[in-house]
Write an enzyme that holds these catalytic residues in place. Sequence first.
Site, PDB file in Angstrom:
ATOM      1  N   TYR A  71       0.825  -1.209   0.000  1.00 36.37           N
ATOM      2  CA  TYR A  71       0.000   0.000   0.000  1.00 36.37           C
ATOM      3  C   TYR A  71       0.860   1.261   0.000  1.00 36.37           C
ATOM      4  O   TYR A  71       0.468   2.286  -0.579  1.00 36.37           O
ATOM      5  CB  TYR A  71      -0.977  -0.010   1.178  1.00 36.37           C
ATOM      6  CG  TYR A  71      -2.202  -0.829   0.876  1.00 36.37           C
ATOM      7  CD1 TYR A  71      -3.267  -0.290   0.150  1.00 36.37           C
ATOM      8  CD2 TYR A  71      -2.294  -2.154   1.259  1.00 36.37           C
ATOM      9  CE1 TYR A  71      -4.381  -1.038  -0.167  1.00 36.37           C
ATOM     10  CE2 TYR A  71      -3.411  -2.919   0.950  1.00 36.37           C
ATOM     11  CZ  TYR A  71      -4.446  -2.352   0.234  1.00 36.37           C
ATOM     12  OH  TYR A  71      -5.554  -3.112  -0.091  1.00 36.37           O
ATOM     13  N   ARG A  74       1.577   1.886  -3.551  1.00 35.43           N
ATOM     14  CA  ARG A  74       0.398   2.408  -4.233  1.00 35.43           C
ATOM     15  C   ARG A  74       0.130   3.865  -3.837  1.00 35.43           C
ATOM     16  O   ARG A  74      -0.267   4.681  -4.674  1.00 35.43           O
ATOM     17  CB  ARG A  74      -0.820   1.539  -3.921  1.00 35.43           C
ATOM     18  CG  ARG A  74      -0.722   0.121  -4.494  1.00 35.43           C
ATOM     19  CD  ARG A  74      -1.994  -0.665  -4.226  1.00 35.43           C
ATOM     20  NE  ARG A  74      -3.114  -0.088  -4.942  1.00 35.43           N
ATOM     21  CZ  ARG A  74      -4.391  -0.329  -4.630  1.00 35.43           C
ATOM     22  NH1 ARG A  74      -4.689  -1.103  -3.600  1.00 35.43           N
ATOM     23  NH2 ARG A  74      -5.363   0.225  -5.335  1.00 35.43           N
ATOM     24  N   GLN A 106     -15.845   4.458  -6.963  1.00 40.30           N
ATOM     25  CA  GLN A 106     -15.298   3.211  -6.439  1.00 40.30           C
ATOM     26  C   GLN A 106     -13.792   3.317  -6.206  1.00 40.30           C
ATOM     27  O   GLN A 106     -13.184   2.383  -5.686  1.00 40.30           O
ATOM     28  CB  GLN A 106     -15.571   2.080  -7.430  1.00 40.30           C
ATOM     29  CG  GLN A 106     -17.047   1.795  -7.662  1.00 40.30           C
ATOM     30  CD  GLN A 106     -17.248   0.853  -8.830  1.00 40.30           C
ATOM     31  OE1 GLN A 106     -17.369   1.284  -9.976  1.00 40.30           O
ATOM     32  NE2 GLN A 106     -17.277  -0.434  -8.556  1.00 40.30           N
ATOM     33  N   HIS A 124     -15.306   2.833  -1.457  1.00 36.85           N
ATOM     34  CA  HIS A 124     -14.306   1.846  -1.061  1.00 36.85           C
ATOM     35  C   HIS A 124     -13.192   2.429  -0.196  1.00 36.85           C
ATOM     36  O   HIS A 124     -12.136   1.817  -0.056  1.00 36.85           O
ATOM     37  CB  HIS A 124     -13.726   1.158  -2.303  1.00 36.85           C
ATOM     38  CG  HIS A 124     -14.755   0.378  -3.053  1.00 36.85           C
ATOM     39  ND1 HIS A 124     -14.652   0.077  -4.392  1.00 36.85           N
ATOM     40  CD2 HIS A 124     -15.936  -0.165  -2.642  1.00 36.85           C
ATOM     41  CE1 HIS A 124     -15.714  -0.618  -4.775  1.00 36.85           C
ATOM     42  NE2 HIS A 124     -16.499  -0.765  -3.736  1.00 36.85           N
ATOM     43  N   CYS A 138      -5.831   2.648  24.523  1.00 37.10           N
ATOM     44  CA  CYS A 138      -5.307   3.634  25.454  1.00 37.10           C
ATOM     45  C   CYS A 138      -6.422   4.556  25.961  1.00 37.10           C
ATOM     46  O   CYS A 138      -7.442   4.745  25.295  1.00 37.10           O
ATOM     47  CB  CYS A 138      -4.222   4.475  24.785  1.00 37.10           C
ATOM     48  SG  CYS A 138      -2.765   3.531  24.287  1.00 37.10           S
ATOM     49  N   CYS A 155       0.544   1.843  17.812  1.00 31.93           N
ATOM     50  CA  CYS A 155       0.330   2.696  18.974  1.00 31.93           C
ATOM     51  C   CYS A 155       1.446   2.469  19.980  1.00 31.93           C
ATOM     52  O   CYS A 155       1.739   1.316  20.336  1.00 31.93           O
ATOM     53  CB  CYS A 155      -1.032   2.387  19.598  1.00 31.93           C
ATOM     54  SG  CYS A 155      -1.334   3.309  21.139  1.00 31.93           S
ATOM     55  N   CYS A 158      -0.596   0.813  23.462  1.00 34.71           N
ATOM     56  CA  CYS A 158      -1.227  -0.513  23.490  1.00 34.71           C
ATOM     57  C   CYS A 158      -0.755  -1.434  22.370  1.00 34.71           C
ATOM     58  O   CYS A 158      -1.101  -2.621  22.355  1.00 34.71           O
ATOM     59  CB  CYS A 158      -2.747  -0.375  23.436  1.00 34.71           C
ATOM     60  SG  CYS A 158      -3.376   0.263  21.856  1.00 34.71           S
ATOM     61  N   GLY A 195     -16.050   4.391 -16.714  1.00 29.86           N
ATOM     62  CA  GLY A 195     -14.816   3.682 -16.445  1.00 29.86           C
ATOM     63  C   GLY A 195     -14.918   2.539 -15.459  1.00 29.86           C
ATOM     64  O   GLY A 195     -13.965   2.276 -14.726  1.00 29.86           O
ATOM     65  N   THR A 196     -16.050   1.844 -15.438  1.00 27.39           N
ATOM     66  CA  THR A 196     -16.178   0.699 -14.553  1.00 27.39           C
ATOM     67  C   THR A 196     -16.657  -0.516 -15.324  1.00 27.39           C
ATOM     68  O   THR A 196     -17.469  -0.385 -16.247  1.00 27.39           O
ATOM     69  CB  THR A 196     -17.134   0.985 -13.373  1.00 27.39           C
ATOM     70  OG1 THR A 196     -17.280  -0.200 -12.580  1.00 27.39           O
ATOM     71  CG2 THR A 196     -18.499   1.430 -13.858  1.00 27.39           C
TER      72      THR A 196
END
Length: 248
Positions: A71, A74, A106, A124, A138, A155, A158, A195-196
């Site tokens: 990710y 991306r 989307q 999404h 916390c 974190c 925790c 575009g889907t």
Amino acid sequence: MRDLDAELHELRARIDRAARVCVLSGAGMSAESGIPTFRDALTGLWSRFDPAQLASEEGFRADPRLVWDWYAQRREGVRAAQPNAGHLALGAFAQRRPGVLTVVTQNVDDLHQRAGNADAIRLHGDILADRWLQPCRCRPRRDPGEAEPGRPPRCPGCGALVRPGVVWFGEMLPEGAMEAAERAARAAELMLVVGTSGAVWPAAGLAGTARRAGAFVAIVNPHDSEIDASAQLLLPGTAAQILPRLFA
């Protein structure tokens, strides 16, 4: 013989008359700005991974660093991308005719927002946002922005992990997003699907929802989609090619 110019002229006239217009955008619209579709992003090093391994809570828990790094890559692509002519045409129309256009997307990037549709409904999620994988325990609860840097961040109190703010396989859509999209589809006099492939539900059902409510439905796509039967008009082309001619 088909006269595309005449069809575009007629559709533009419908848009000019409409009090409510809804646009549903999919991955093809962002692809024109250089953002790979979800499947296209699984190339090179990532081609050996199952999509569910990189886009599910189970996959993230099994290998948090692997998923976080995918990710992160991306996200870099999203930040480097620029809105294309289709995004800009919708943004300019929204500024020119406030309250008429609702964009439902989307896509998890921020190109619609940067182009001027700040209130676009994101079905999404948002790839540039962070949230906790599980609630921070916390007291007082920390914000994900307070997490310790890492791959992924966590974190400091925790140990809760930070994850991307996107919808993964098997997860619910963001609270209220689908309800808002359905309201926009039912209220629209004209629905434009751009575009889907029409393969991802429940978003793919919005075209049918709009048509049953009386809207004129048009689909802009260079290829056939799975929801073409829901439309009165099919326009072959991409967002950047067609939308400036309709909304300029």
